[in-house]
Scaffold this motif. Structure first.
Motif, PDB file in Angstrom:
ATOM      1  N   GLU A  55       8.196  52.732  52.681  1.00 37.80           N
ATOM      2  CA  GLU A  55       7.338  51.977  53.584  1.00 37.80           C
ATOM      3  C   GLU A  55       7.357  52.568  54.987  1.00 37.80           C
ATOM      4  O   GLU A  55       6.324  52.662  55.657  1.00 37.80           O
ATOM      5  N   GLU A 105      12.380  51.679  48.394  1.00 41.58           N
ATOM      6  CA  GLU A 105      11.124  51.042  48.765  1.00 41.58           C
ATOM      7  C   GLU A 105      11.011  50.873  50.275  1.00 41.58           C
ATOM      8  O   GLU A 105       9.932  51.073  50.863  1.00 41.58           O
ATOM      9  N   ARG A 106      12.104  50.516  50.925  1.00 42.23           N
ATOM     10  CA  ARG A 106      12.086  50.365  52.383  1.00 42.23           C
ATOM     11  C   ARG A 106      11.830  51.702  53.080  1.00 42.23           C
ATOM     12  O   ARG A 106      11.080  51.780  54.064  1.00 42.23           O
TER      13      ARG A 106
END
Length: 810
Positions: A131, A127-128
Motif C-alpha cells: 500500500e 499488504e501494508r
C-alpha cells in the motif's frame, strides 16, 4: 526518528537474508512467506536514502517515512518471534527432555499454531508495504539506490564524521567572551546594597552559558574575598524545599546531612549556620514558578544573614526571575557575539595554531558559526565534531545541510538552537544516532544519571552489536558507545568510577533527543502527555501525578515501559502483560506493588526486567524463569524479597543480575550455574553467609560487585580451583572479610580493577596480588585497619581515601 528508517530497513532485510535465519525459517515452514516479504522490503529499502535526504521540507514525505518505519518495526517484532521460539526449544531440550516436547506441542507455542499465526502476520506486513509502495506521488518521485550505494554512503559518512548536575569550578582560560557580563555581575555581587540578602537573576535561553558565567564570578578572587560563605546549589525542575534545605546545609557545614532529620530540624540548623554570616548562594538552573515554594526557602536564608549577602539565580524563565529577583534589572544574557563565537569555534575545531594552515576551512567555519545563532553550546558541539577534520567536503556538508531550515523545530525559545544541535546528531554514525535517541527516555533530573542504566537500555533494544568490535562483549560495546558520545560533548560533567560513570545531559541535549525521537520514544515528566503518538514504542513516566493507565491506552506497540516513583498494583501489571506482547523492557523503579503476576510468562520477548527499589515485593513468581530471552534482571533494593526463584538457571540468556535478598544461601543449581552471566551485583543481603557454592560455571563473569553483606564469609564455599575471568571486582561493607579471598587468585591474569570500600576489619592485602599483571586500578576507601600494600606491585593507578594507617609500599 524517521531519519533512521533506512538503517532499520537494512537491519531487517539483512536479518532476513542471513543463513542462520534462513535455516530457522525453513524449520518453521514459512520460508516462502518471508522470501516474498523480503522482496517487497528490498524494493522499499532502495528508495529510503533518497527519501531521507528529501524529507527536511516535505511533511508528506516525512509522514510516509514514519509509516514505512512502523511497518519495519512491526516486521522486526514478528521476526523476533522465531528467535524466542528457538530459545524456548533449547530450554525444553536441556531441562525437560521428551516430556517437555510433548507439553510444548499442546501449549500455545504449538509449532502448527505458531506457523499459521506468523504466516498471517507476515501477509499483513506485505499488504501494508504494498500500500505504501502504491503511493505513486511519493514512491515514483524517489530514486532507488543499490545496496552498494548504501555501503559507499555509509563509508563516506563514517569518513566524514572520522554536564547535568552542575558544580562551581571552571577554568577561566577555557571561557570565551562574556567579559562585560562578568564585570557587571561581579560589581553587583560585591556592592553592599540596602538588603540583607539581594537576589540577582541571570536570565537566558538554554546553551547561552548562564552556568558558565556564574562559575566565572563564583571563582573570581574579588568575589571570594567579599563573602564568608560560598555555596553552590544545583536546583533544576524539582524545587523541593526540604531537599534544597538539606543540601545547602550540607554545603555550609561541609558534611552529609542525615536523612532522618525533620524539616523543622533542618530549618533550625540552616538558620543557625547562616546567622551573622555574609554569604553568596548560587541557585543554578531554577525552573520553579511557585512563589510559595520560593518564599518558604527564602525565609530560611534571609533571617539573621549579614548585610550584603547575595543569592545568584540562573534561569531560562523570566517569570522565575520576576518571582525571585530583588534587584531593579536582571542580567539578561544575550547570544554570544560573532567574534567570540568564532574564537570558541576555532578553539574547539582546531589544535592551537592549526587554523592558520587551513584558511579555506576557516572561511567555511565562519558560515557554520553564523548559523549557530550565537549559542555557545551549539558552536562547541559542532566545533568538537570537526576537530582534526581537514577535508573541506566534510565542512561544506555541515554548512550546506538543509537541516538548518527544518520547519518542525519551531519550539519556543530554542527554535534557532535545535537545528544546530540536530545537525550534530545527523552527522553521527548510525549506531550512535540510535544510542543518543534512546537518551530521550532518561529523566530530566537534578541527580546524575548512571551509565549502566543507559547501556542496559541499549542492550535490551538490540542496539549494541559486537560483530563490528572483534571479541568485545555487549557490555563493553555499550561502554565504548557511551565514551564516544561523551567525547562528542553530548554528555557532560562525567565522573568515571571505574565500574561505571555518572553523567549529566544539558537541557538542550534533552530537547534535541526528544525532538528526534518523539515518534518512537516519549518521556512523560514535567512536559505532560500531549501529542504522544499511538505508534510510540518506548515510554517513560517520571511524574507521579499522571494517570498512567490512560497514558498507555491505545499504545499497543510498546517495546519498553519505564515507570519511576509511580503507584501501581498487580491489576495494572496484568493489563500490561496481556496487552503489550512485544514488550522487551520493563523498568519499575521505586514502585509500590506487592505481588508480581505469573502472567509475565506471556512476554517471551522480555529482555530487561528491573524492579529496583521496590520495598514491598516478597517473591518473584517461578514464571520469571520461563523468560528465555531475558538478559538483564535487577532486583536491587528489594529489601523484603525472600529469595530468588529456584529455577533461575533456566534463564539461559541472562547476562546481568543485580540482587538484594533475605536468603542466607544461594541454592545449588542456581546463580552459580548461569553460564551466560557477565555482571553479578549482590548488595544489601544482610542474611547472606556465602556466595554460590559452586561458581565454576561462571566462566563468562567479568564484573562482580559485593556490597553491604554483613554476614557474608567470602571463603565459605568450594572455590579453591576456580578459573575466573573477572576483570572488575568491588567489595564493600563486608565486615567479616579480614583478607582477600584465596579464590580471587583465579583472576590473576584478567583482573583490571579492584575496588574495596568500607571493610573495617581488612588489615592487609596478600602478597600474591603482586602477580596480577593486568591490574590497572586499585581503589581503597574506608579500611581503617589496613596497614600497607604489598611491595613489588607493578605500576598502576592507586586511589586511597579514609585509610589512616595505610602506608603505600609500591
Amino acid at each position: 526518528m524517521a531519519e533512521l528508517a533506512f538503517e532499520l530497513a537494512v537491519r531487517v532485510t539483512e536479518k532476513l537474508g542471513s543463513l542462520a535465519y534462513d535455516e530457522i525459517c525453513l524449520a518453521w515452514g514459512v520460508k516462502s512467506d518471508l522470501r516474498k516479504l523480503a522482496d517487497t522490503m528490498s524494493t522499499i529499502e532502495g528508495v529510503l536514502l533518497d527519501a531521507e535526504e528529501k524529507q527536511a521540507n516535505n511533511k508528506q514525505l516525512r509522514s510516509w517515512l514514519r509509516q514505512v518505519k512502523n511497518v519495519f518495526l512491526d516486521a522486526e517484532d514478528v521476526l523476533d518471534e522465531f528467535d524466542c521460539e528457538d530459545l524456548q526449544k533449547q530450554v525444553v531440550e536441556k531441562f525437560h527432555g521428551t516430556c517437555g516436547k510433548v507439553r510444548l506441542f499442546f501449549s500455545p507455542s504449538n509449532p502448527i499454531a505458531f506457523r499459521f499465526r506468523v504466516a498471517h502476520e507476515i501477509k499483513e506486513l506485505r499488504e501494508r508495504l504494498e500500500e505504501l509502495k502504491a503511493n505513486r506521488s511519493i514512491f515514483d518521485s524517489l530514486t532507488s539506490h543499490s545496496k552498494g550505494y548504501h555501503d559507499d554512503h555509509d563509508s563516506n559518512l563514517k569518513h566524514m564524521i572520522k554536564a547535568r548536575e552542575t558544580h562551581s569550578f571552571v577554568r577561566a582560560s577555557d571561557v570565551v567572551g562574556r567579559r562585560f557580563e562578568k564585570e557587571e555581575l561581579v560589581d553587583r555581587l560585591i556592592e553592599q546594597g540596602d538588603d540583607h540578602v539581594s537576589v540577582i537573576p541571570v536570565v537566558g535561553i538554554g546553551g547561552l552559558g548562564k552556568t558558565t558565567l556564574a562559575k566565572l564570578v563564583y571563582n573570581d578572587t574579588r568575589v571570594i574575598k567579599n563573602f564568608e560563605l560560598m555555596i553552590w546549589q544545583y536546583v533544576s525542575e524539582d524545587f523541593d524545599v526540604a531537599r534544597l534545605t538539606k543540601e545547602i546545609l550540607g554545603s555550609v557545614l561541609g558534611t552529609n546531612i542525615s536523612g532522618e532529620l525533620s524539616m523543622n530540624q533542618l530549618q533550625e540548623k540552616l538558620r543557625d549556620a547562616l546567622k551573622d554570616k555574609k554569604f553568596l548562594l548560587v541557585l543554578d538552573d531554577v525552573w520553579n514558578e511557585d512563589a510559595y515554594k520560593w518564599d518558604a526557602l527564602k525565609d530560611l536564608l534571609v533571617e539573621g544573614a549579614k548585610l550584603g549577602s547575595k543569592v545568584l539565580v540562573t534561569t531560562r524563565n523570566v517569570t522565575v526571575a520576576s518571582i525571585m529577583g530583588t534587584v531593579p534589572t536582571n542580567i539578561n544574557l544575550q547570544t554570544l557575539s560573532g567574534e567570540d563565537c568564532m574564537s570558541l569555534f576555532v578553539k574547539c575545531a582546531f589544535k592551537e595554531g592549526e587554523e592558520r594552515e587551513h584558511p579555506n576551512l576557516l572561511e567555511i567555519g565562519k558560515d557554520i558559526v553564523r548559523k549557530c545563532g550565537g549559542v555557545p553550546l551549539a558552536v562547541k558541539i559542532l566545533g568538537c565534531q570537526l576537530l582534526s577534520k581537514t577535508d573541506e567536503r566534510e565542512w561544506e556538508m555541515i554548512r550546506d545541510s538543509a537541516i538548518w531550515e527544518l520547519e518542525e523545530l519551531e519550539r519556543e525559545g530554542v527554535a534557532h538552537v535545535l537545528p544546530a544541535l540536530r545537525l550534530s546528531y545527523t552527522r553521527l554514525p548510525p549506531h550512535l544516532r540510535r544510542c543518543l535517541a534512546y537518551c530521550s527516555l532518561l529523566p530530566r533530573t537534578y541527580e546524575k544519571l548512571d551509565s549502566r542504566l543507559l547501556i542496559n537500555f541499549w542492550m535490551a533494544n538490540g542496539i549494541l552489536e559486537s560483530h563490528d568490535h572483534g571479541n568485545l562483549e555487549l557490555e563493553d560495546v555499550g561502554e565504548l558507545y557511551f565514551k564516544e558520545l561523551w567525547e562528542r560533548s553530548f554528555f557532560q560533567n562525567v565522573e568515571d568510577f571505574s565500574l561505571y560513570c555518572k553523567f549529566d545531559m544539558h537541557d538542550l541535549i534533552h530537547d534535541l533527543v526528544r525532538s528526534v525521537a518523539q515518534d518512537e520514544c516519549f518521556a512523560v515528566d514535567f512536559e505532560g502527555t500531549k501529542e504522544i503518538s499511538e505508534n510510540v514504542r518506548h515510554l517513560s513516566v517520571f511524574r507521579p501525578a499522571q494517570n498512567v493507565p490512560s497514558i498507555l491506552d491505545k499504545r499497543n506497540r510498546l517495546r519498553s515501559i519505564t515507570l519511576q516513583d509511580i503507584d501501581i498494583n498487580e491489576s495494572f501489571l496484568q493489563t500490561c502483560f496481556s496487552r503489550f506482547k512485544y514488550l522487551r523492557m520493563l523498568v519499575l523503579h521505586a514502585t509500590t506493588f506487592e505481588a508480581f503476576p505469573s502472567s509475565i510468562v506471556s512476554l517471551k520477548h522480555m529482555r530487561y526486567l528491573d524492579l529496583t527499589g521496590n520495598e514491598r515485593i516478597t517473591k518473584l513468581p517461578d514464571a520469571v524463569c520461563n523468560l528465555q530471552s531475558l538478559e538483564i534482571l535487577n532486583v536491587f533494593g528489594c529489601v523484603n524479597l525472600e529469595e530468588l526463584p529456584r529455577d533461575i538457571s533456566k534463564l539461559i540468556s541472562l547476562r546481568w543480575l543485580e540482587v538484594t535478598t533475605k536468603q542466607t544461601t544461594f541454592p545449588d543449581n542456581g546463580v552459580g550455574c548461569m553460564k551466560s552471566l557477565r555482571y553479578l551485583c549482590i548488595t544489601d543481603c544482610g542474611n547472606l553467609t556465602s556466595l554460590p557454592r559452586d561458581m565454576s560455571y561462571l566462566d563468562a563473569l567479568h564484573t562482580l560487585i559485593i556490597g553491604n553483606c554483613e554476614q557474608l564469609d567470602l571463603e565459605n564455599g568450594n572455590y579453591q580451583l576456580i578459573p575466573l575471568r573477572l576483570r572488575r571486582l568491588a567489595i564493600g561493607g563486608v565486615p567479616r572479610m579480614v583478607a582477600l579471598p584465596e579464590w580471587l587468585q583465579g583472576a590473576a591474569n584478567t583482573l583490571r580493577v579492584l575496588y574495596i570500600w568500607g571493610c573495617e576489619n581488612l588489615d592487609a592485602l596478600p602478597e600474591w596480588l603482586t602477580s596480577f599483571t593486568s591490574l590497572r586500578i586499585l581503589d581503597l576507601s574506608g579500611c581503617p585497619k589496613l596497614l600497607a600494600l604489598p611491595e613489588g606491585m607493578h605500576p598502576l593507578e592507586v586511589k586511597i581515601e579514609d585509610c589512616p594507617q595505610l602506608k603505600r609500599g609500591i
